[in-house]
Design a protein around this motif. Structure first.
Motif, PDB file in Angstrom:
ATOM      1  N   GLY A  56      -0.932  17.691  -6.562  1.00 60.73           N
ATOM      2  CA  GLY A  56       0.133  17.736  -5.556  1.00 60.73           C
ATOM      3  C   GLY A  56      -0.052  16.675  -4.493  1.00 60.73           C
ATOM      4  N   PHE A  57      -1.315  16.501  -4.051  1.00 65.88           N
ATOM      5  CA  PHE A  57      -1.582  15.457  -3.057  1.00 65.88           C
ATOM      6  C   PHE A  57      -1.275  14.076  -3.627  1.00 65.88           C
ATOM      7  CE2 PHE A  57      -4.989  18.383  -1.065  1.00 65.88           C
ATOM      8  CZ  PHE A  57      -3.999  19.045  -0.360  1.00 65.88           C
ATOM      9  N   ALA A  58      -1.606  13.874  -4.896  1.00 59.34           N
ATOM     10  CA  ALA A  58      -1.359  12.562  -5.516  1.00 59.34           C
ATOM     11  C   ALA A  58       0.136  12.301  -5.641  1.00 59.34           C
ATOM     12  CB  ALA A  58      -2.031  12.513  -6.892  1.00 59.34           C
ATOM     13  N   VAL A  59       0.896  13.308  -6.058  1.00 57.58           N
ATOM     14  CA  VAL A  59       2.345  13.138  -6.167  1.00 57.58           C
ATOM     15  C   VAL A  59       2.954  12.823  -4.809  1.00 57.58           C
ATOM     16  CG1 VAL A  59       4.509  14.341  -6.675  1.00 57.58           C
ATOM     17  CG2 VAL A  59       2.553  14.559  -8.228  1.00 57.58           C
ATOM     18  N   GLN A  60       2.525  13.545  -3.798  1.00 56.31           N
ATOM     19  CA  GLN A  60       3.072  13.304  -2.470  1.00 56.31           C
ATOM     20  C   GLN A  60       2.668  11.938  -1.933  1.00 56.31           C
ATOM     21  OE1 GLN A  60       5.241  15.495  -1.134  1.00 56.31           O
ATOM     22  NE2 GLN A  60       5.641  13.893   0.402  1.00 56.31           N
ATOM     23  N   TYR A 168      -1.420  26.764   2.703  1.00 57.32           N
ATOM     24  CA  TYR A 168      -0.838  25.461   2.374  1.00 57.32           C
ATOM     25  C   TYR A 168       0.684  25.498   2.422  1.00 57.32           C
ATOM     26  CZ  TYR A 168       0.386  21.392  -0.492  1.00 57.32           C
ATOM     27  OH  TYR A 168       0.935  20.227  -0.969  1.00 57.32           O
ATOM     28  N   GLN A 169       1.289  26.517   1.820  1.00 59.46           N
ATOM     29  CA  GLN A 169       2.752  26.629   1.808  1.00 59.46           C
ATOM     30  C   GLN A 169       3.118  28.105   1.889  1.00 59.46           C
ATOM     31  OE1 GLN A 169       6.115  26.601   2.342  1.00 59.46           O
ATOM     32  NE2 GLN A 169       5.562  24.439   2.029  1.00 59.46           N
ATOM     33  N   HIS A 274      12.471  29.710  -7.026  1.00 54.09           N
ATOM     34  CA  HIS A 274      12.443  29.808  -5.570  1.00 54.09           C
ATOM     35  C   HIS A 274      12.042  28.478  -4.937  1.00 54.09           C
ATOM     36  CE1 HIS A 274      12.257  31.655  -1.670  1.00 54.09           C
ATOM     37  NE2 HIS A 274      10.936  31.437  -1.543  1.00 54.09           N
ATOM     38  N   GLY A 275      11.106  27.764  -5.559  1.00 50.56           N
ATOM     39  CA  GLY A 275      10.661  26.477  -5.008  1.00 50.56           C
ATOM     40  C   GLY A 275      11.749  25.431  -5.051  1.00 50.56           C
ATOM     41  N   VAL A 276      12.534  25.422  -6.124  1.00 50.12           N
ATOM     42  CA  VAL A 276      13.643  24.459  -6.210  1.00 50.12           C
ATOM     43  C   VAL A 276      14.659  24.725  -5.112  1.00 50.12           C
ATOM     44  CG1 VAL A 276      15.617  23.757  -7.620  1.00 50.12           C
ATOM     45  CG2 VAL A 276      13.348  23.999  -8.663  1.00 50.12           C
ATOM     46  N   GLN A 277      14.947  25.987  -4.846  1.00 50.53           N
ATOM     47  CA  GLN A 277      15.882  26.313  -3.761  1.00 50.53           C
ATOM     48  C   GLN A 277      15.346  25.826  -2.420  1.00 50.53           C
ATOM     49  OE1 GLN A 277      18.888  27.535  -4.437  1.00 50.53           O
ATOM     50  NE2 GLN A 277      18.308  27.562  -6.630  1.00 50.53           N
ATOM     51  N   LEU A 278      14.036  26.030  -2.204  1.00 48.59           N
ATOM     52  CA  LEU A 278      13.446  25.573  -0.943  1.00 48.59           C
ATOM     53  C   LEU A 278      13.443  24.059  -0.847  1.00 48.59           C
ATOM     54  CD1 LEU A 278      10.388  28.031  -0.648  1.00 48.59           C
ATOM     55  CD2 LEU A 278      12.569  28.138   0.584  1.00 48.59           C
ATOM     56  N   GLY A 282      15.215  21.390   1.793  1.00 47.53           N
ATOM     57  CA  GLY A 282      14.336  20.525   2.567  1.00 47.53           C
ATOM     58  C   GLY A 282      13.217  21.264   3.268  1.00 47.53           C
ATOM     59  N   ARG A 283      12.942  22.508   2.879  1.00 50.18           N
ATOM     60  CA  ARG A 283      11.898  23.277   3.558  1.00 50.18           C
ATOM     61  C   ARG A 283      10.514  22.984   3.001  1.00 50.18           C
ATOM     62  NH1 ARG A 283      14.022  29.365   3.423  1.00 50.18           N
ATOM     63  NH2 ARG A 283      11.982  29.656   4.443  1.00 50.18           N
ATOM     64  N   ILE A 284      10.463  22.441   1.754  1.00 48.41           N
ATOM     65  CA  ILE A 284       9.175  22.042   1.187  1.00 48.41           C
ATOM     66  C   ILE A 284       9.354  20.690   0.533  1.00 48.41           C
ATOM     67  CG2 ILE A 284       8.413  24.415   0.750  1.00 48.41           C
ATOM     68  CD1 ILE A 284       9.057  23.979  -2.204  1.00 48.41           C
ATOM     69  N   THR A 285       8.255  19.989   0.360  1.00 45.04           N
ATOM     70  CA  THR A 285       8.293  18.683  -0.300  1.00 45.04           C
ATOM     71  C   THR A 285       8.084  18.862  -1.801  1.00 45.04           C
ATOM     72  OG1 THR A 285       5.911  18.338  -0.045  1.00 45.04           O
ATOM     73  CG2 THR A 285       7.350  17.619   1.773  1.00 45.04           C
ATOM     74  N   VAL A 286       8.349  17.760  -2.524  1.00 46.76           N
ATOM     75  CA  VAL A 286       8.145  17.797  -3.974  1.00 46.76           C
ATOM     76  C   VAL A 286       6.674  18.001  -4.304  1.00 46.76           C
ATOM     77  CG1 VAL A 286       8.346  16.466  -6.113  1.00 46.76           C
ATOM     78  CG2 VAL A 286      10.162  16.355  -4.400  1.00 46.76           C
ATOM     79  N   GLY A 287       5.802  17.351  -3.543  1.00 49.08           N
ATOM     80  CA  GLY A 287       4.362  17.505  -3.779  1.00 49.08           C
ATOM     81  C   GLY A 287       3.910  18.942  -3.599  1.00 49.08           C
ATOM     82  N   GLU A 288       4.441  19.616  -2.595  1.00 52.40           N
ATOM     83  CA  GLU A 288       4.059  21.015  -2.371  1.00 52.40           C
ATOM     84  C   GLU A 288       4.542  21.903  -3.514  1.00 52.40           C
ATOM     85  OE1 GLU A 288       4.073  21.131   2.527  1.00 52.40           O
ATOM     86  OE2 GLU A 288       5.894  21.599   1.397  1.00 52.40           O
TER      87      GLU A 288
END
Length: 642
Positions: A56-60, A168-169, A274-278, A282-288
């Motif tokens: 996740g850190f690498a993607v972000q 983390y999230q 649920h993550g896609v909706q968030l 814009g409440r979470i990033t793609v990396g998260e």
């Protein structure tokens, strides 16, 4: 404890009150190994679970076009890879060590218990069950002890990951924190049924093992009476029952495994949705999102250990219960005794039966019931399996002596002695007084042909003492095994030697020579032989007849044959009909002798008495002669029928 340090100097005193208590006792006694396995397990599982965060850190970092963070993430991934490799290697090493050392501890406990109980073990527990406990059950108990530390490491890792995801999230971490416990307990309703099916399978497998053990032990006898196929059919049916029970048990565990795959999949679907909706909001990033998804996906690996510990406990609990049952058995007498260690010498006396074996003499005991004879022979050795009055040696109760002292004073060889595998030299290397050598004992037991057979069966040795003896001496005949066991007993040269049917499997010529050899070698020592063989009985200084638990006759063999019908019935195998015929024969001979007396008296005085008789007397005489002829005819018929 390391594998190279086995066996344990002292395996300890187990808590055998129940199966779970026994498992808990094993775990506590391997606390060091469990903690070591737990530490390596945490390193391994945490390193595996940290990879999703690195991904996740690498993607972000790529999304943010940050080269430094990408480099840092790469370094973290290298550390995680090293942690995975090192942790997995040493976790496996520690887990296998726990498995082997736990199994070795149980085997030592069982071996010590078998030695402690002696013949009482197989009288209270079936031989097949003892075999099952010391083989398959030991492995299953070791499996649970080994799996316990890995399960604890997996459980702690899941807690750490859930807390980390929540920090983390929080939006997705809450879903994971709620869903993972549901995953962990989702299979709990199925475990009781799976456990019951596993118990049924293990019970049927134990019965099949007992049947197989009994069949193999009596295979020679079964072949002799033509019952081999009958018992093989019974074993086939028992094995099929085991197969059906195993299939039913496997179906339940397959359902549990399917649930373990299905539930994490559903959780992943819920998290992604649920993550896609968030992410859209814009409440979470793609990396998260990638981090949480990867963490939940990897979490299925430690979750699998929940299934393994459930299986391990389900299979090990009945095994531990059986092992605890064997380990909980106690002798009827205290093996420590209440007297100081000593080896008395003198007359051997059993107050229960009245049996007396004078010191320095060969006493033969005849008992019509073989089982009663075996129990009496065991009681003569002291510390018997059944409660009763103690046997006295020189007035000292053997049960009050320490077990080692009683065994040193009185050696009992049962009717089915066991030969352990190894060389003949190792077989005869037993504690002894040193007064009797191997050559003398082998000669007294008439083992000449046995030595030749051992050399012929060994390709790499010409010395019989170095020849190998297979397991339980199966390469030898019954008589050869019996003679080797007798030689081993003679070498020990105990103060009192008790032999139970030592020549039942040898021919009469060899038996006669063995009787001479044992009598000569045991001169000055007390020897008690339980036998019904006329050859051995004729060589005894004293013969004792035990009937219904009491001594009813004492004397020489030939005297008892003439005077004691019960003795004659056991020794000559005389039936009640033959005994009645013998008595009738003797009665008729007595009557014939009394009727012959007047005729013999008349003959001694010439013919005058016959010529001088009146007609009435002559008729009376002719009647007597007719009676005599009838008696002789009846006597001849009886002799033919006898």
């Amino acid at each position: 404890m390391q594998i190279q340090d086995l066996p344990y100097p002292d395996p300890g005193v187990p808590d055998a009150r129940s199966g779970p208590r026994f498992l808990w006792w094993l775990g506590r006694n391997q606390l060091g190994g469990q903690l070591k396995s737990l530490a390596w397990g945490l390193l391994h599982f945490v390193s595996v679970s940290a990879l999703p965060f690195c991904v996740g850190f690498a993607v972000q970092a790529v999304v943010d076009r940050s080269g430094s963070r990408l480099a840092q993430t790469g370094g973290l991934m290298v550390l995680c890879g090293a942690g995975i490799a090192v942790g997995d290697t040493f976790l496996h090493r520690a887990a296998v060590t726990n498995w082997i050392t736990a199994a070795a501890r149980v085997q030592q406990l069982l071996a010590r218990q078998a030695s402690h109980l002696g013949s009482a073990l197989t009288r209270r527990v079936a031989a097949g069950e003892v075999v099952a406990v010391s083989t398959g059950d030991v492995e299953k108990i070791g499996w649970f002890v080994e799996a316990l530390s890995r399960f604890l490491a997996a459980a702690l890792t899941i807690v750490i990951v859930c807390v980390g995801l929540f920090v983390y999230q929080p939006a997705l971490g809450v879903v994971v924190a709620v869903g993972v416990p549901v995953l962990a307990v989702s299979v709990l309703p199925l475990l009781p049924r799976a456990t019951r099916r596993a118990d049924v399978q293990r019970e049927k497998a134990g019965r099949a093992t007992e049947l197989a053990s009994d069949t193999v032990a009596g295979l020679r006898v079964l072949r002799g009476i033509g019952g081999e196929e009958l018992f093989l059919d019974r074993y086939r049916r028992a094995s099929q029952e085991v197969r059906h029970a195993a299939v039913r048990s496997a179906r339940m565990w397959a359902v549990i495994s399917a649930i373990q795959v299905l539930m994490p999949g559903l959780l992943l679907i819920a998290i992604v949705w649920h993550g896609v909706q968030l992410a859209r909001q814009g409440r979470i990033t793609v990396g998260e999102l990638v981090t949480v998804y990867s963490a939940v996906m990897v979490m299925s690996y430690p979750l699998r250990h929940f299934e393994e510990i459930a299986m391990a406990y389900s299979f090990s609990r009945p095994s531990a219960k059986r092992a605890a049952h064997v380990l909980a058995l106690e002798r009827v007498t205290d093996t420590g005794g209440t007297r100081a260690a000593e080896v008395p010498a003198g007359d051997l006396y059993d107050p229960d039966t009245g049996l007396l074996a004078p010191s320095g003499r060969l006493t033969a005991v005849v008992c019509g019931d073989p089982d009663a004879a075996g129990r009496l022979a065991e009681r003569l050795g002291g510390h018997p399996a059944e409660a009763g009055t103690s046997v006295l040696l020189d007035g000292v109760p053997l049960d009050e002596l320490p077990l080692d002292s009683a065994r040193t004073a009185v050696l009992v060889q049962d009717k089915d002695p066991v030969l352990l595998s190894g060389s003949l030299r190792e077989l005869l290397d037993v504690p002894s007084s040193g007064a009797v050598g191997a050559e003398e004992a082998l000669a007294a037991a008439q083992c000449g042909d046995v030595l030749v057979a051992l050399v012929q069966g060994s390709l790499d040795t010409e010395d019989p003492m170095d020849a190998r003896i297979t397991e339980r001496g199966r390469s030898l005949s019954g008589g050869q095994r019996q003679r080797l066991a007798l030689a081993r007993s003679l070498i020990t040269d105990p103060e009192v030697l008790v032999l139970d049917e030592p020549t039942s499997a040898v021919d009469s010529h060899t038996e006669a020579r063995i009787a001479d050899g044992v009598r000569e070698l045991r001169t000055g020592r007390t020897t008690v032989v339980f036998t019904s063989s006329p050859l051995l009985l004729d060589h005894a200084d004293r013969v004792v007849l035990v009937h219904e638990g009491e001594v009813v006759a004492v004397g020489a063999h030939r005297d008892l044959l003439r005077s004691e019908p019960r003795y004659r019935a056991v020794v000559t195998r005389e039936t009640e009909e033959e005994s009645a015929s013998r008595d009738e024969h003797a009665l008729l001979r007595g009557e014939l002798g009394s009727r012959d007396a007047p005729l013999r008296g008349a003959a001694e005085h010439g013919e005058a008495p016959l010529r001088g008789t009146s007609d009435n007397d002559d008729a009376s005489l002719r009647g007597a002669l007719d009676d005599e002829a009838a008696l002789r005819s009846a006597l001849e018929e009886i002799e033919e029928s006898a």
